[in-house]
Design a protein around this motif. Structure first.
Motif, PDB file in Angstrom:
ATOM      1  N   GLY A 121       0.784  -1.229   0.000  1.00 40.52           N
ATOM      2  CA  GLY A 121       0.000   0.000   0.000  1.00 40.52           C
ATOM      3  C   GLY A 121       0.811   1.271   0.000  1.00 40.52           C
ATOM      4  N   CYS A 122       0.098   2.371   0.200  1.00 44.31           N
ATOM      5  CA  CYS A 122       0.667   3.707   0.091  1.00 44.31           C
ATOM      6  C   CYS A 122       1.696   3.986   1.181  1.00 44.31           C
ATOM      7  CB  CYS A 122      -0.444   4.749   0.155  1.00 44.31           C
ATOM      8  SG  CYS A 122      -1.489   4.761  -1.321  1.00 44.31           S
ATOM      9  N   ASN A 222       2.107   0.650  -9.397  1.00 47.03           N
ATOM     10  CA  ASN A 222       3.036   1.678  -8.956  1.00 47.03           C
ATOM     11  C   ASN A 222       3.434   2.560 -10.131  1.00 47.03           C
ATOM     12  OD1 ASN A 222       3.126   0.476  -6.382  1.00 47.03           O
ATOM     13  ND2 ASN A 222       4.901  -0.792  -6.910  1.00 47.03           N
ATOM     14  N   GLY A 223       3.698   3.834  -9.840  1.00 47.04           N
ATOM     15  CA  GLY A 223       4.173   4.742 -10.876  1.00 47.04           C
ATOM     16  C   GLY A 223       3.203   4.869 -12.025  1.00 47.04           C
ATOM     17  N   LEU A 288      -2.190   0.095  -4.173  1.00 43.89           N
ATOM     18  CA  LEU A 288      -3.623   0.053  -4.478  1.00 43.89           C
ATOM     19  C   LEU A 288      -4.331   1.256  -3.882  1.00 43.89           C
ATOM     20  CD1 LEU A 288      -5.521  -2.431  -2.119  1.00 43.89           C
ATOM     21  CD2 LEU A 288      -3.287  -1.460  -1.598  1.00 43.89           C
ATOM     22  N   ALA A 289      -5.479   1.565  -4.428  1.00 50.14           N
ATOM     23  CA  ALA A 289      -6.385   2.567  -3.863  1.00 50.14           C
ATOM     24  C   ALA A 289      -7.708   2.475  -4.608  1.00 50.14           C
ATOM     25  CB  ALA A 289      -5.821   3.987  -3.974  1.00 50.14           C
ATOM     26  N   LEU A 341       7.347  -6.226  -2.960  1.00 47.19           N
ATOM     27  CA  LEU A 341       8.703  -6.751  -2.891  1.00 47.19           C
ATOM     28  C   LEU A 341       9.580  -6.230  -4.021  1.00 47.19           C
ATOM     29  CD1 LEU A 341       7.965 -10.426  -1.819  1.00 47.19           C
ATOM     30  CD2 LEU A 341       8.763  -8.530  -0.394  1.00 47.19           C
ATOM     31  N   ARG A 342       8.944  -5.774  -5.095  1.00 48.27           N
ATOM     32  CA  ARG A 342       9.688  -5.253  -6.247  1.00 48.27           C
ATOM     33  C   ARG A 342      10.207  -3.838  -5.998  1.00 48.27           C
ATOM     34  NH1 ARG A 342       6.193  -4.390 -11.390  1.00 48.27           N
ATOM     35  NH2 ARG A 342       5.597  -6.551 -10.968  1.00 48.27           N
ATOM     36  N   ARG A 343       9.603  -3.099  -5.050  1.00 53.00           N
ATOM     37  CA  ARG A 343       9.969  -1.705  -4.837  1.00 53.00           C
ATOM     38  C   ARG A 343      11.397  -1.573  -4.305  1.00 53.00           C
ATOM     39  NH1 ARG A 343       4.365  -0.563  -2.810  1.00 53.00           N
ATOM     40  NH2 ARG A 343       5.061  -0.860  -0.669  1.00 53.00           N
TER      41      ARG A 343
END
Length: 343
Positions: A121-122, A222-223, A288-289, A341-343
């Protein structure tokens, strides 16, 4: 194959405590235990953290040891209270399935940043902004997207709303699931509505009602790499949408019908999805959002609010919109863990 260790947080100290439990129950039912080793951590309404076997509405009866996240990044996980000491349990990722205050407002996110454990999440900044509807409106308006005309009432200030035409909505600025929200149709009702909103927050939003239909869009990613779920549309018989406060929401809403996909032309649904993505990126959301919007009668799209950890209950909108876009709950969970996990 080594399983990914996932700590699922649920409960919490906000008025959305029970909704969070229901969301965690759905996650627990859908999680692939061949891939993941889940640990369920319930947070009581008074703020005590306890580990339990699985989330349920009476989870506290079956809770085991008290547990906390270590702020020491070298520990990278949980400290479980055992007898006179603590046992360390390392985890790979945290799913903070907690709604509202102390869940979506940056509090949990700050703790997890200190701990060094990746979380779904954020981040802190976007959680803070999205939780505060007034701040979110300001950021989104500066990004060129329409928001309702609104006024802010702080603490015991007198409302300066004379230039707003009724009806208006009175809301706690930093609360969710329509708790403390009232539709006000005449000036004599305003003071009572403000007093009710103050039960939930000292910062109050008074906003112009938007004529049109309520629509929403689930966003994942993301992004710039974003996936939009199918657009949904809420039809009201009366009042406003507040399914989480109804007696038996699992059986449907007493005053609302939700259609997924929305009964709108494909071009309009596409515009809603693109607007939702633009809002998501402007607010710095990740993971997500759920973006809630109004579709005005003239076709303009107006922001309603952003939920950075939307409900995952059996009747929640986010998983239904993503399901209509082709994602099962298990696949959605996989993608969220992968993104984290990719971040």
């Amino acid at each position: 194959m080594n399983k990914t260790k996932v700590a699922v947080l649920f409960g919490g100290r906000s008025e959305e405590h029970d909704i969070s439990i229901k969301s965690a129950m759905e996650l627990a039912a859908g999680i692939d235990t061949d891939k993941y080793e889940p640990y369920y951590i319930g947070i009581t309404k008074s703020g005590v953290w306890k580990m339990c076997e699985k989330p349920c509405m009476e989870w506290e009866k079956y809770a085991e040891n008290q547990v906390v996240f270590s702020p020491d990044r070298n520990t990278h996980g949980l400290l479980i209270k055992k007898n006179e000491g603590y046992e360390i349990l390392s985890v790979d990722v945290v799913f903070p399935m907690i709604h509202g205050k102390f869940g979506e407002d940056g509090s949990i996110q700050g703790l997890l940043e200190l701990s060094g454990v990746p979380y779904v999440g954020c981040d802190i900044q976007s959680s803070v902004i999205c939780m505060d509807k007034a701040l979110a409106y300001i950021v989104v308006k500066n990004a060129g997207i329409e928001v309702p005309d609104f006024r802010i009432i702080q603490d015991n200030d007198s409302p300066e709303t004379e230039d707003l035409a009724y009806p208006v909505f009175v809301k706690p600025a930093r609360s969710g699931s329509s708790f403390g929200v009232n539709k006000v149709c005449k000036a004599e009702e305003l003071s009572m509505a403000i007093n009710e909103a103050r039960i939930y927050d000292s910062k109050i939003l008074v906003e112009q009602a938007v004529r049109g239909s309520e629509v929403g869009c689930a966003i994942l990613g993301n992004g710039n790499d974003l996936i939009a779920g199918e657009v949904d549309q809420i039809s009201l018989k009366h009042g406003f949408f507040k399914i989480h406060q109804e007696a038996q929401p699992e059986k449907g809403s007493e005053n609302a019908t939700i259609r997924v996909p929305a009964d709108l032309p494909a071009e309009v649904r596409k515009r809603i999805q693109e607007t939702a993505k633009k809002i998501y990126m402007a607010l710095g959301c990740r993971g997500l959002a759920r973006i809630d919007l109004f579709l005005r009668e003239d076709g303009h799209i107006v922001l309603n609010e952003v939920n950075t950890m939307p409900g995952f209950t059996s009747y929640s909108r986010y998983p239904r919109m993503m399901k209509a876009a082709g994602f099962t709950l298990s696949e959605l969970f996989d993608r969220l863990i992968e993104l984290t996990l990719r971040r």
